[in-house]
Design a protein around this motif. Structure first.
Motif, PDB file in Angstrom:
ATOM      1  N   PHE A   1       0.848  -1.189   0.000  1.00  0.00           N
ATOM      2  CA  PHE A   1       0.000   0.000   0.000  1.00  0.00           C
ATOM      3  C   PHE A   1       0.885   1.242   0.000  1.00  0.00           C
TER       4      PHE A   1
ATOM      5  N   ILE B   1      -4.769  -1.947  -9.140  1.00  0.00           N
ATOM      6  CA  ILE B   1      -3.565  -2.682  -9.529  1.00  0.00           C
ATOM      7  C   ILE B   1      -3.565  -2.879 -11.034  1.00  0.00           C
TER       8      ILE B   1
ATOM      9  N   SER C   1      -3.649  -5.438   4.305  1.00  0.00           N
ATOM     10  CA  SER C   1      -4.980  -4.830   4.347  1.00  0.00           C
ATOM     11  C   SER C   1      -5.634  -5.046   5.704  1.00  0.00           C
TER      12      SER C   1
ATOM     13  N   VAL D   1     -10.144  -6.994  -5.277  1.00  0.00           N
ATOM     14  CA  VAL D   1      -9.431  -5.770  -5.627  1.00  0.00           C
ATOM     15  C   VAL D   1      -9.848  -5.291  -7.014  1.00  0.00           C
TER      16      VAL D   1
ATOM     17  N   THR E   1      -4.029   4.222  -3.626  1.00  0.00           N
ATOM     18  CA  THR E   1      -2.774   3.687  -4.140  1.00  0.00           C
ATOM     19  C   THR E   1      -3.003   3.076  -5.520  1.00  0.00           C
TER      20      THR E   1
ATOM     21  N   THR F   1      -1.769   6.244   2.688  1.00  0.00           N
ATOM     22  CA  THR F   1      -3.016   5.581   3.070  1.00  0.00           C
ATOM     23  C   THR F   1      -3.625   6.165   4.331  1.00  0.00           C
TER      24      THR F   1
ATOM     25  N   LEU G   1      -7.347   0.775  -3.425  1.00  0.00           N
ATOM     26  CA  LEU G   1      -6.276   0.179  -4.224  1.00  0.00           C
ATOM     27  C   LEU G   1      -6.718  -0.096  -5.657  1.00  0.00           C
TER      28      LEU G   1
END
Length: 447
Positions: free
Chosen positions: A63, A107, A90, A204, A73, A67, A105
């Motif tokens: 992360f 990714i 997390s 995610v 992120t 945060t 998040l």
């Protein structure tokens, strides 16, 4: 898209200089920089960025260090993603009061996947080196990067297609079977890994290459580097390096792709540190407390040394220059000493010259030279941050006088970093001369 330049935070040493604390401050209300997202641009789960803020402490790995300030992120395509460790992080953040950490998040689906197979292979290979260890973190980073150079490696996007992922994991396990063998480093069965990664993909947001542009439309981006420039895969002192491009070329390329501009912030301590094997010319038993750093089973001991502007100038050069300097650990007691030169087998050296990019023969020669170098040390005359900024030819834009966010002080920086700063120091909390200041008495916000 925000017209403000994006900020890139890099460690000018061997890591552990305070990148996390720097990024946390840049994202905080005290900085008022309008940060829309923190973008990780290298490394993986081996990162350890300590942040102390609002009565909380966390060691950020995957992360971003913004945060605690509620800043999302983005894990870019250059990050090596380890989902099992990410899930554990997390949970740690949730226990610290961060609401829905995974919801912060995104990714990039192109990012490589670090698996327990990579980790087991990394540890088995490092164990086999015995006393010649390179200083690995034992988190599978090198194996993840190396395997992907020659094989069809698993990626984050593959977690959404179990059949594709299973085939890649089967080939990965077969490749490493002889190295890992029946050792204590074993790994979970493939079926279990596929199930875990399927759950990960559902939990995610896996994004595409347009994620950065979407984030940039919301405001300024902070690109958070991992490790230190002196550990860079091509610019560090071979072979005691990381399998990652630490200097900011990848961050610069991503920012150029957005049509934006970059300001590079180089971070250092008032003394040098490194984990494990490799050159540290100014090494000494300084005895400074390190509550968040210690001996690792694969990294080895945490080492300290006197400040080394020779190596820091080298780091600035291989970064292609930097725009602002961040100096941390200014609360360390006693007189600081610095290296003004090295005595070596070939005579006095006052500079370390960069070679061509990707010239590992040159890097090995530097390793050999630095391994026998004896530093010439002298006390610092005056304020360490000012002294260092003058020696590196870079303006000091932020200083750290303790571990907490409120211990940061922003200084007049280059245009585009803190452009509205109208005084030489704009406190974000603790003034080293007068002690803590409340936010109510702070001058106008730095933007």
């Amino acid at each position: 898209m925000s017209g403000e330049p994006h900020l890139v935070v890099v460690d000018l040493g061997f890591g552990d200089a305070g990148k996390g604390a720097t990024v946390d401050w840049l994202c905080s209300p005290a900085a008022a920089l309008g940060v829309a997202a923190v973008v990780r641009f290298n490394g993986g789960a081996q990162a350890a960025h300590n942040v102390v803020a609002e009565g909380r402490h966390h060691t950020f790995a995957q992360f971003g260090s913004g945060t605690f300030a509620g800043v999302p992120t983005v894990l870019s395509e250059h990050v090596l993603v380890e989902p099992i460790a990410l899930a554990a992080e997390s949970e740690q953040l949730a226990a610290l009061g961060v609401r829905d950490p995974l919801g912060l998040l995104a990714i990039d689906g192109r990012a490589l996947l670090t698996t327990p197979i990579h980790i087991a292979a990394n540890r088995a290979r490092e164990d086999a080196r015995g006393s010649s260890r390179h200083g690995s973190c034992g988190r599978g980073i090198g194996e993840t990067a190396w395997y992907a150079l020659e094989h069809d490696a698993p990626t984050v996007a593959d977690c959404r297609t179990p059949a594709v992922l299973r085939a890649k994991l089967d080939r990965l396990a077969a490749h490493y079977e002889q190295l890992i063998g029946p050792s204590a480093h074993g790994h979970e069965p493939i079926d279990a890994l596929v199930a875990m990664y399927r759950d990960f993909a559902a939990a995610v947001r896996i994004s595409g290459p347009d994620e950065l542009a979407r984030a940039a439309r919301r405001g300024r981006l902070v690109f958070e580097g991992a490790q230190g420039v002196l550990l860079d895969e091509w610019r560090g002192f071979h072979p005691h390096t990381t399998w990652s491009t630490v200097e900011p070329r990848n961050a610069r390329a991503m920012i150029a792709g957005l049509g934006g501009s970059a300001r590079i912030l180089g971070v250092t301590r008032t003394y040098m540190t490194r984990h494990g094997a490799g050159p540290l010319p100014t090494e000494a038993a300084l005895g400074y407390p390190e509550p968040h750093n210690g001996t690792g089973p694969y990294q080895g001991a945490f080492r300290q040394g006197h400040l080394d502007p020779i190596l820091l100038r080298y780091a600035v050069a291989v970064c292609g220059g930097i725009d602002g300097l961040v100096v941390n650990h200014l609360d360390m007691p006693g007189t600081l000493r610095v290296a003004t030169g090295y005595e070596t087998l070939v005579g006095l050296i006052t500079e370390v010259a960069p070679g061509r990019w990707r010239d590992l023969d040159h890097q090995q020669r530097l390793t050999d030279q630095l391994g026998t170098a004896r530093p010439i040390l002298t006390p610092i005359d005056g304020d360490p941050a000012t002294w260092l900024g003058e020696r590196l030819g870079v303006p000091v834009v932020l200083t750290g006088h303790g571990p907490d966010r409120r211990d940061r002080i922003a200084h007049r920086g280059v245009a585009g970093v803190f452009p509205d700063a109208s005084s030489s120091a704009v406190p974000g909390g603790r003034d080293p001369a007068t002690g803590p200041r409340s936010t109510e008495s702070r001058p106008a916000a730095v933007r």
